[in-house]
Every structure is written in C-alpha cells, then in structure tokens.
Design a protein around this motif. Sequence first.
Motif, PDB file in Angstrom:
ATOM      1  N   CYS A 571       0.839  -1.195   0.000  1.00 57.44           N
ATOM      2  CA  CYS A 571       0.000   0.000   0.000  1.00 57.44           C
ATOM      3  C   CYS A 571       0.875   1.247   0.000  1.00 57.44           C
ATOM      4  O   CYS A 571       1.890   1.315   0.700  1.00 57.44           O
ATOM      5  N   LYS A 572       0.498   2.237  -0.769  1.00 57.25           N
ATOM      6  CA  LYS A 572       1.273   3.475  -0.871  1.00 57.25           C
ATOM      7  C   LYS A 572       1.305   4.238   0.446  1.00 57.25           C
ATOM      8  O   LYS A 572       2.273   4.940   0.755  1.00 57.25           O
ATOM      9  N   VAL A 573       0.283   4.069   1.277  1.00 57.20           N
ATOM     10  CA  VAL A 573       0.152   4.854   2.505  1.00 57.20           C
ATOM     11  C   VAL A 573       0.747   4.122   3.702  1.00 57.20           C
ATOM     12  O   VAL A 573       1.616   4.643   4.400  1.00 57.20           O
ATOM     13  N   CYS A 574       0.305   2.897   3.942  1.00 55.42           N
ATOM     14  CA  CYS A 574       0.707   2.189   5.172  1.00 55.42           C
ATOM     15  C   CYS A 574       1.703   1.075   4.941  1.00 55.42           C
ATOM     16  O   CYS A 574       2.151   0.434   5.891  1.00 55.42           O
ATOM     17  N   GLN A 575       2.028   0.781   3.686  1.00 50.69           N
ATOM     18  CA  GLN A 575       3.029  -0.231   3.319  1.00 50.69           C
ATOM     19  C   GLN A 575       2.584  -1.660   3.616  1.00 50.69           C
ATOM     20  O   GLN A 575       3.374  -2.587   3.471  1.00 50.69           O
ATOM     21  N   ASN A 576       1.349  -1.867   4.042  1.00 48.80           N
ATOM     22  CA  ASN A 576       0.831  -3.226   4.178  1.00 48.80           C
ATOM     23  C   ASN A 576       0.430  -3.763   2.811  1.00 48.80           C
ATOM     24  O   ASN A 576       0.156  -2.990   1.882  1.00 48.80           O
ATOM     25  N   PHE A 589      -3.720   0.522  -2.773  1.00 47.57           N
ATOM     26  CA  PHE A 589      -4.186   1.107  -1.516  1.00 47.57           C
ATOM     27  C   PHE A 589      -4.974   0.049  -0.749  1.00 47.57           C
ATOM     28  O   PHE A 589      -5.607  -0.841  -1.343  1.00 47.57           O
ATOM     29  N   CYS A 590      -4.944   0.169   0.586  1.00 48.49           N
ATOM     30  CA  CYS A 590      -5.814  -0.661   1.419  1.00 48.49           C
ATOM     31  C   CYS A 590      -7.251  -0.129   1.308  1.00 48.49           C
ATOM     32  O   CYS A 590      -7.465   1.091   1.290  1.00 48.49           O
ATOM     33  N   PHE A 591      -8.199  -1.061   1.244  1.00 49.59           N
ATOM     34  CA  PHE A 591      -9.590  -0.651   1.101  1.00 49.59           C
ATOM     35  C   PHE A 591     -10.456  -1.567   1.962  1.00 49.59           C
ATOM     36  O   PHE A 591     -11.295  -2.312   1.486  1.00 49.59           O
ATOM     37  N   VAL A 592     -10.190  -1.471   3.271  1.00 49.24           N
ATOM     38  CA  VAL A 592     -10.937  -2.244   4.265  1.00 49.24           C
ATOM     39  C   VAL A 592     -11.388  -1.274   5.348  1.00 49.24           C
ATOM     40  O   VAL A 592     -10.835  -0.173   5.477  1.00 49.24           O
ATOM     41  N   ASP A 596      -8.721   2.343   5.545  1.00 49.38           N
ATOM     42  CA  ASP A 596      -9.269   2.905   4.302  1.00 49.38           C
ATOM     43  C   ASP A 596      -8.267   3.896   3.722  1.00 49.38           C
ATOM     44  O   ASP A 596      -8.505   5.110   3.683  1.00 49.38           O
ATOM     45  N   CYS A 597      -7.119   3.373   3.295  1.00 47.64           N
ATOM     46  CA  CYS A 597      -6.073   4.233   2.750  1.00 47.64           C
ATOM     47  C   CYS A 597      -6.476   4.832   1.408  1.00 47.64           C
ATOM     48  O   CYS A 597      -5.969   5.903   1.019  1.00 47.64           O
ATOM     49  N   PHE A 598      -7.362   4.161   0.693  1.00 47.83           N
ATOM     50  CA  PHE A 598      -7.819   4.667  -0.598  1.00 47.83           C
ATOM     51  C   PHE A 598      -8.466   6.040  -0.435  1.00 47.83           C
ATOM     52  O   PHE A 598      -8.149   6.995  -1.159  1.00 47.83           O
ATOM     53  N   TRP A 601      -6.000   8.866   0.855  1.00 49.08           N
ATOM     54  CA  TRP A 601      -5.079   9.389  -0.167  1.00 49.08           C
ATOM     55  C   TRP A 601      -5.783  10.361  -1.106  1.00 49.08           C
ATOM     56  O   TRP A 601      -5.273  11.439  -1.398  1.00 49.08           O
ATOM     57  N   HIS A 602      -6.954   9.986  -1.574  1.00 46.04           N
ATOM     58  CA  HIS A 602      -7.638  10.789  -2.581  1.00 46.04           C
ATOM     59  C   HIS A 602      -8.393  11.972  -1.991  1.00 46.04           C
ATOM     60  O   HIS A 602      -8.633  12.964  -2.683  1.00 46.04           O
ATOM     61  N   ASN A 603      -8.777  11.878  -0.740  1.00 46.07           N
ATOM     62  CA  ASN A 603      -9.528  12.966  -0.131  1.00 46.07           C
ATOM     63  C   ASN A 603      -9.051  13.141   1.308  1.00 46.07           C
ATOM     64  O   ASN A 603      -9.733  12.735   2.250  1.00 46.07           O
ATOM     65  N   PRO A 604      -7.881  13.735   1.491  1.00 43.38           N
ATOM     66  CA  PRO A 604      -7.348  13.872   2.860  1.00 43.38           C
ATOM     67  C   PRO A 604      -8.206  14.731   3.768  1.00 43.38           C
ATOM     68  O   PRO A 604      -8.195  14.568   4.977  1.00 43.38           O
TER      69      PRO A 604
END
Length: 613
Positions: A571-576, A589-592, A596-598, A601-604
């Motif tokens: 994942c780009k954010v958390c590296q998992n 991206f993680c999407f759980v 919810d890293c997706f 990232w797109h809407n901080p």
Amino acid sequence: MDNTEERVSNISDEQDEAIVLEESSDDSDDSTEDMLLDDLDPLWDRLSEASDDDWYPEVTPRKKKRSGLSAVSPSPAKSCRSGSPASVQSSKGKARKSSTRRSLPFSNNISEKKWRSVDEPDIEPTQPIFRPKNTPGPQLISTATCSPLQYFELFFSKSVLKTILENTNVYGAMRQDGKKMPWEDITIKDLKSFIALVIYMGMLKCFSLSDYWKTSDLYSLPYPARIMSGRKFYKISGALHISDPKVDAENDKKRGTPEYDRLCKIKPLYQDIRDACRASFHPFQNIAIDERMVASKARNGLKQYMKNKPTRWGYKLFVLADSLCGYTWDFFIYEGKANVVESKGISYDSVMILANERLLGSGYKLFVDNFYTSPKLFRDLLRKKIWACGTVRSNRIGHSKTQAPRGNIRWFREEDLLFVEWKDKRDVLMCSTFHKAFNGDTIKRNVKGADGVWGPQEFPVPAAVLDYNKHMGGVDLSDALIGYYTVLHKTKRWYRSFFFHFVDIAVVNAFILHQQMAKMKNEKPLSQKAFREALVNELASPPPPVRATLTPYSHLPKYISGDSTSGRRRCKVCQNKTPVMCVTCEIPFCFVPKRDCFTKWHNPDSSSENEND
C-alpha cells in the motif's frame, strides 16, 4: 591538559612500526614473521576473485575466535601513524624486532661528541618562501553559491556517473545472460538514488541491509522504500562495475606477466577521483603525508597486513592531506612490492610521488612520521624546494643512554639537517630542515612534586616538536571525518570496497569545500551531518506525491489481478500488502474498514474530518 600536551604525552607509548609487507632497499635482515607474511603474496594473487560475506553495511561485528591472524577491525579508514612523535624504546621486545626495517639508513655510530647542549647557540636556517602553483584554498569562484550536490559532482561528475552506468549495465547483462529474468538497464536517476541510499546508510546504521526495508514496528524506515525498492537496490549493488568488462577480460589474460594491471577494475574512477581532488582545491603551506587503511577481508593480493593497528587487514593508501582542514589532495594505492631496480623503498618513493613540486609549487612544509624520515629524502625534498620535518626512530641515530632531567634538549647539525633530542616522559627524536634547535618555547606538564602533590610545571620544548604536533594530523583529520559517517560496506568484490571509499573521499572533500567557501563569505557552514542529509535529498530527489481530487467515476478501486487472494502489492500509505489498486492512479491502496487508505489518499480533508468527529 591541552591538545598539544595530549599529543606529546603519547610519545611514551609509541613503538617503532614494523611494516611487514613493505619495500626496502636494505632489507637483508628480515625477521621470521616478515618472511612468512611476504610468502602470502602469491596466494592472495591466485585468490583475487574470492568473495567476502554477504553485502551488509559496516557495523560493529560479532566477535569471533580465530586462530592465527586477527580479523579486520570494523573501522573503515584509519591513519596508520601513531599520533605523536616517536619515542625511544628499550632494546628489549618489539623495538629490537623492528630495528632492521628501514628504507634509507641514517649515519650509524654517531659520536656523542656531536651532540650539543641547548645552551650552545644554533643558527636558524633560511625559512621557505611560499610560492604555491595556485592560490591556496578552493579553486572555485569566491562569490559562487553551490549546493551540496554541486560540490559532490566536482568529484562524481556526469561523465564519471555515465561511465559507471554503462559498465554496470554491461556487467549486469552478462550476469543475467541465460537466466529466466533478463537484465533491465538502470538509468542515471537509479544510480544517483543508489548512491543516495549508500550515504544515507552511513548516517543511519542497521545491522542487516534488509532492515532498511522492513515494515515492522521496530524499524519502519519509510525513506529507503520511497527512494528505491530493496530488490532493485540489491540488483544494482550486485552488478555495480567500474571498468569495462571487456577490458577486464583482456587484462586477465595478462595475469602473471609484467603487463598485468592489478588496479584495472578501478582505474577509470581511480584516476578521475585523483584528478578531481587536485583540481578542486590547492593546499595551504603545511601538508602531511601518511598511510590510510581501508578495511577488507577479501582474499586479494592488494590486501596488506599491519600488526598492532586497529585495522590490521585491508588496502593501504598513501595520502597527502592539507594540515589545516584535512582535505585529501592526492593519494595512491599500494600495490605491493615492486621489482623496480631504481626503487629506494616505499617510504621514499611514496613521498616523492605525492609531493610533486610541479603541481604544488615551492615553499611547502611537509610533515611525516618516522616511517618516512631519512636524510636522503629530506635533502632531495630540499632540492625540490619543499622543506620537511619528521620524527626519527631511536635506532637510527645515536641517543643518550644516560638519565637526563625532563625537558633536557640536545642537538646537532649535518649540513642542512637538524637533529633534536628532547626528554619528555620518554625521549623524542626529531629531524627538520627549517627549524632552529630551541626558540625558548615551553610546555606545561602535570608532575608530582616532592610533597606528593601533582601540579603544572613548565618545561622547555623544541619548536620542531610543537609544529609537528600541530600540523601532522592532516590525514588523521580526514580519516576522522570519513569515519563519522562512513559508507564503507562489506561486499563480494574487492573493487567495490574502493568504490565506497571513493564515495567517502568525495563526500568529505565536498564538505570541506563547503566549509572553506562559507568561511570566505563569513557565513556559518553546515555541519557534516546536515551536509550529508542535504546531499542525500538532492541525489534522490523523489518527486513529491501528487494527490488527486476524488470525483465521481474518476478514481475507483479494483482488484490488481481480478482476485482478492493473489497479486498483492504494498500500500502506498501504510506499506501493508493489499490486493486493491486505484483504476486511474494505478497505485495500490488498502480498502478495508480499519485501513481505508484509498479514501485518505484521494480525499485527505474528509479523513481529517472523520478523525475530528
């Protein structure tokens, strides 16, 4: 006790060095140990391509019990001079063993009648007129403003990087020939990022290379993964090659002949670094020549053994450094004993090679230790209008065996050479071509009085001792600056050890140029750590992440391989690891619910609002 006092106080602990793999003009009485070590040269030549341990950053190693020769110290580059003038040793023990090791003999059986007391006046010799070839200091425009990367590129220029890049790609393709995964050519950006990470690893030490890319809570270093993946770093480090593989193959055919070049695999970078060091800076009047050891365990004929040194096994370099700032102005690699008839010993030849009056100019004051000092060398340097001062081994000139009070000075002259003996805790013997026997200088020492109380007391000291202590440490200073954040690593190929050391030289010299330029402008220079941090950022120069705005149907998640159980990526954010990526960005991206890293990232903005709620 001040620095001068500490340096001179170490006089009592210095022993005569025995350089076991050394060239000498009159080595007819070598000890049994020296003969055994000399016999190892052919063995190292046959094993020149043997490898080290796996590629790891240099850290404090585990202690291992070994029989015979001791292991290499982790210290990467240390001066091979004991940091103080030579003291007289007793005729017992190691001093007797090393008494026959000298390159150019002194006059033997010097009569006691030659020595004069300090009360007898001495004529001060003509002082050198300093006429350097170029203006001392950085050879740059004084008003120029350079970044750390621009200083570094004075040594690793674009042409140098291009040569390394081409040879690395050729060698990498040769290694991967016939394998399932073909070699993918790297770019200049990849090579710069590799060098950036190597310098970064010198500042932040980990025991294992893989630790830099671990995602556990104990490590979690995001910077290396952001610059380059661990797999790509391993790939570049395994294929790194300085010379043309075709030229190496032709040179290997000459092995065992006089035409064989032992430094062929480092020659392109070796010559460029030496030329760049001389072109970017010109030394001030006081210079020093000394040895430097680059630690290595590689089974190679270039490796030398120096007993009683922190770095016992490694590659020996002879270095000329500026005494004021520690800039490495010139150096060369010791290749072993030469069969040249005209050779006068490595101690003489190394000084004559480095102290080039055509490049330096005239009027320089050169400081050397007792390994180099000899009457012939000093007189030949004087003909080149280079004055010299150095310590003398006690077995080379006659010295008093009778007790004398502390601070006692006696001297004698032989034409242009002054020999001084000074009584400190032990005897200090000096030779100089530009000093007077005694100028009235004194030095403080803590001594124990008759009442048993320690207190400071002044003793007379020759000017040669004071100047030697002040100006001999040029190479030591350079070694210390390298040792703080060394990039030297264990490597499978001997020539890569030199690549890392050349990076060390380039970074430290670039830092010294930055210091000198800031001094000329009356500005505060960066610390070496801050300089290296800025250099790493400029070399890596990762593009800033672009955050897209989430709009309907523009950024949607999808499975990377069409299945949630395969094709997982970081994942780009958390590296998992995650099986989901963005359709538009093509970034995983993680999407759980819990990660919810997706959306982050797109809407901080929305993620921060949710955190506030």
